[in-house]
Design a protein around this motif. Structure first.
Motif, short mmCIF file in Angstrom:
data_model
loop_
_atom_site.label_atom_id
_atom_site.label_comp_id
_atom_site.label_asym_id
_atom_site.label_seq_id
_atom_site.Cartn_x
_atom_site.Cartn_y
_atom_site.Cartn_z
N LEU A 124 -50.92 -57.12 -43.51
CA LEU A 124 -50.11 -57.96 -42.63
C LEU A 124 -50.98 -58.67 -41.59
O LEU A 124 -50.69 -59.80 -41.20
CB LEU A 124 -49.04 -57.11 -41.94
N GLY A 125 -52.05 -57.99 -41.11
CA GLY A 125 -52.94 -58.64 -40.15
C GLY A 125 -53.67 -59.80 -40.77
O GLY A 125 -53.78 -60.89 -40.17
N ILE A 126 -54.19 -59.61 -41.99
CA ILE A 126 -54.89 -60.71 -42.67
C ILE A 126 -53.93 -61.84 -42.98
O ILE A 126 -54.27 -63.03 -42.83
CB ILE A 126 -55.57 -60.18 -43.95
N LEU A 127 -52.71 -61.49 -43.41
CA LEU A 127 -51.71 -62.53 -43.70
C LEU A 127 -51.34 -63.30 -42.43
O LEU A 127 -51.14 -64.53 -42.47
CB LEU A 127 -50.47 -61.89 -44.31
N THR A 128 -51.27 -62.59 -41.29
CA THR A 128 -50.98 -63.26 -40.02
C THR A 128 -52.03 -64.30 -39.69
O THR A 128 -51.72 -65.37 -39.15
CB THR A 128 -50.91 -62.22 -38.89
N LEU A 129 -53.29 -64.00 -40.03
CA LEU A 129 -54.38 -64.92 -39.73
C LEU A 129 -54.59 -65.95 -40.84
O LEU A 129 -55.05 -67.07 -40.56
CB LEU A 129 -55.68 -64.13 -39.51
N ALA A 130 -54.28 -65.58 -42.09
CA ALA A 130 -54.63 -66.44 -43.22
C ALA A 130 -53.82 -67.73 -43.25
O ALA A 130 -54.36 -68.81 -43.51
CB ALA A 130 -54.44 -65.67 -44.53
N LEU A 131 -52.50 -67.61 -42.97
CA LEU A 131 -51.67 -68.82 -43.04
C LEU A 131 -52.11 -69.90 -42.05
O LEU A 131 -52.37 -71.04 -42.46
CB LEU A 131 -50.20 -68.44 -42.82
N TYR A 134 -55.57 -71.27 -43.05
CA TYR A 134 -55.52 -72.21 -44.17
C TYR A 134 -55.04 -73.59 -43.70
O TYR A 134 -55.52 -74.63 -44.18
CB TYR A 134 -54.59 -71.66 -45.25
N GLY A 135 -54.09 -73.58 -42.76
CA GLY A 135 -53.64 -74.86 -42.21
C GLY A 135 -54.74 -75.57 -41.45
O GLY A 135 -54.92 -76.79 -41.58
N VAL A 136 -55.50 -74.82 -40.65
CA VAL A 136 -56.61 -75.43 -39.91
C VAL A 136 -57.65 -75.98 -40.87
O VAL A 136 -58.23 -77.05 -40.65
CB VAL A 136 -57.25 -74.39 -38.95
N GLY A 174 -51.89 -79.20 -44.30
CA GLY A 174 -52.46 -78.27 -43.33
C GLY A 174 -51.57 -78.11 -42.11
O GLY A 174 -51.43 -77.00 -41.57
N VAL A 175 -50.97 -79.19 -41.65
CA VAL A 175 -50.06 -79.12 -40.50
C VAL A 175 -48.87 -78.21 -40.82
O VAL A 175 -48.45 -77.38 -40.01
CB VAL A 175 -49.57 -80.53 -40.10
N VAL A 176 -48.33 -78.36 -42.05
CA VAL A 176 -47.19 -77.53 -42.45
C VAL A 176 -47.58 -76.06 -42.45
O VAL A 176 -46.85 -75.20 -41.93
CB VAL A 176 -46.68 -77.97 -43.84
N PHE A 177 -48.73 -75.74 -43.04
CA PHE A 177 -49.16 -74.34 -43.09
C PHE A 177 -49.49 -73.80 -41.71
O PHE A 177 -49.23 -72.62 -41.42
CB PHE A 177 -50.37 -74.19 -44.02
N LEU A 178 -50.05 -74.65 -40.84
CA LEU A 178 -50.35 -74.19 -39.48
C LEU A 178 -49.07 -73.87 -38.71
O LEU A 178 -48.97 -72.81 -38.07
CB LEU A 178 -51.16 -75.25 -38.73
N ILE A 179 -48.09 -74.76 -38.78
CA ILE A 179 -46.82 -74.52 -38.10
C ILE A 179 -46.13 -73.30 -38.69
O ILE A 179 -45.59 -72.44 -37.96
CB ILE A 179 -45.91 -75.76 -38.21
N LEU A 180 -46.16 -73.19 -40.03
CA LEU A 180 -45.53 -72.04 -40.68
C LEU A 180 -46.21 -70.73 -40.27
O LEU A 180 -45.55 -69.73 -39.99
CB LEU A 180 -45.59 -72.21 -42.20
N GLY A 181 -47.54 -70.78 -40.21
CA GLY A 181 -48.28 -69.57 -39.83
C GLY A 181 -47.98 -69.12 -38.42
O GLY A 181 -47.79 -67.93 -38.14
#
Length: 431
Positions: A124-131, A134-136, A174-181
């Protein structure tokens, strides 16, 4: 308002991402702790090494579990400590301590959490950072890569970029993934906290034991507080009203002796007696207000607190939705806690503004007293805040203080409450 909500949403997401990074770092510690605990059990028959090793390893595991509890509290998941207290006279290391540790169910629940907690924390920690990462990457790194590809193509360097225009489509992705993350990060951290709670929270039996321990402590504190209050009342009566009433009796007796021989002196003594009786009456009124203020009995908690705010030297606002009357002991505890908090504001905060907030949700009364002063308040160093905490604990209430250096100071109090019966409301003089 929308701008503030957006900033709060982004701030919560960034905090959750930082907590995710911390969770990954802490999760790695679970693996060596798991191995050390097993090793200490295995080595117990070997020269008794486990008798010395297990208490130390258990202390480290409990520190790690406490860290998980604190991180969970950041996300609104409260996890109480379920450990049994060390019996008095037990040595820190030895058979007694070893037996006390291995017979505590919380020890085995911590051990059972180590590996699942590590896996959940890492995933969960890696997933919290990965999304958001990936957007960045889609916003910054890929366009930068394309830019470099164009710049170096003139020097005969071939980059694996076939269509530059399509490459720049990674920016909106990337913007979508950053906002989603950022949006999902708080929920992932809360899920991790709930998972930890399955293992680290007290069992039903442990909760009952902790409840008994808490009631024992609060009962002792309440008895001590009541004894101290009785001593204060006795002292105030002895040094104040009682002394004046004795003086009043002596003055009247002397006036009776002089009324025939020296009427003028007798009249002066009677006037002095009248002043003494007035002073004694004022002191008795002040004493009664210290026990149960008349304004609280007449107007209830809302009106009494508003009266407190009007008499404060610092401009104080009151925001309240507490309607009707509460049980008299709860009203009194809440009133005196707020009064003590406002007194601390006036004495120590150097504030220019203060506020009181009182809101009731169901059977929970939430009180908040804040100011814009210099901060630095600590319940462990101040008898006033400690007294407030003891007063609330007698009713299963809680208090928390947020007071960083430089301010602001916010004292939050919660009290279980219930409305008074109609008979109590009528007798208290409310409509």
């Amino acid at each position: 308002m929308k701008g503030v909500e957006t900033r709060d949403w982004i701030k919560d997401g960034l905090k959750a991402m930082a907590a995710g990074l911390l969770a990954v770092v802490l999760a790695v510690l679970n693996f060596p702790l798991f191995v050390l605990f097993l090793l200490s059990l295995v080595l117990t028959p070997v020269l008794g090494i486990g008798l010395f090793l297990l208490p130390a390893v258990t202390a480290l595991i409990r520190l790690r579990a406490d860290a998980a509890r604190r991180v969970a509290a950041w996300h609104g998941v409260a996890i109480a400590r379920p450990y049994r207290p060390k019996p008095a006279g037990t040595a820190p290391i030895g058979w007694g301590r070893y037996k006390q540790i291995i017979t505590d169910p919380a020890t085995w629940r911590d051990f059972a959490w180590l590996l699942p907690g590590a896996v959940a924390g890492l995933v969960l920690g890696i997933l919290t950072l990965a999304l958001p990462a990936y957007g960045v990457e889609g916003i910054v790194l890929l366009p930068l890569w394309i830019y470099l590809a164009e710049g170096w193509s003139g020097y005969g360097v071939n980059w694996p970029i076939e269509n530059v225009g399509e490459g720049f489509l990674s920016i909106p992705q990337g913007v979508v993934f950053l906002i989603l993350g950022i949006a999902v990060a708080p929920y992932l951290r809360r899920f991790d906290a709930q998972f930890a709670r399955l293992f680290l929270a007290p069992t039903r039996a442990a909760e009952l034991r902790l409840r008994v321990d808490q009631l024992t402590v609060t009962r002792a504190d309440t008895v001590d507080a009541q004894a101290a209050e009785l001593r204060r009342i006795e002292r105030d009566l002895h040094d104040g009203a009682q002394a004046r009433l004795v003086s009043l009796g002596m003055t009247i007796g002397l006036a009776e002796e002089l009324v025939d021989r020296d009427p003028d002196t007798a009249r002066k003594l009677m006037a002095e007696a009248r002043e003494t009786s007035s002073t004694a009456l004022v002191e008795l009124r002040h004493l009664v207000r210290g026990i149960h203020p008349p304004v609280l009995a007449e107007r209830g908690l809302d009106g009494a607190v508003r009266a407190l705010a009007l008499t404060s030297r610092i401009p104080t606002t009151v925001d309240s939705d507490v309607a009707g009357r509460l049980e008299t002991p709860v009203e009194s505890a809440a009133y005196f806690a707020i009064a003590e908090a406002l007194t601390n504001v006036q004495r120590h905060s150097a504030a220019t503004f203060a506020y009181v907030s009182m809101h009731r949700t169901g059977d929970l009364l939430r009180l908040e007293v804040g100011d814009d002063g210099r901060g630095g308040a600590d319940s462990k160093r101040g008898t006033g805040l400690a007294g407030m905490e003891r007063r609330l604990a007698a009713f299963d209430g809680t208090m928390s203080v947020s007071s960083p250096p430089g301010g602001p100071t916010i004292v939050t109090m919660e009290l279980p409450c219930a409305s008074s019966s109609p008979r109590t409301m009528l007798s208290s003089g409310t409509d």
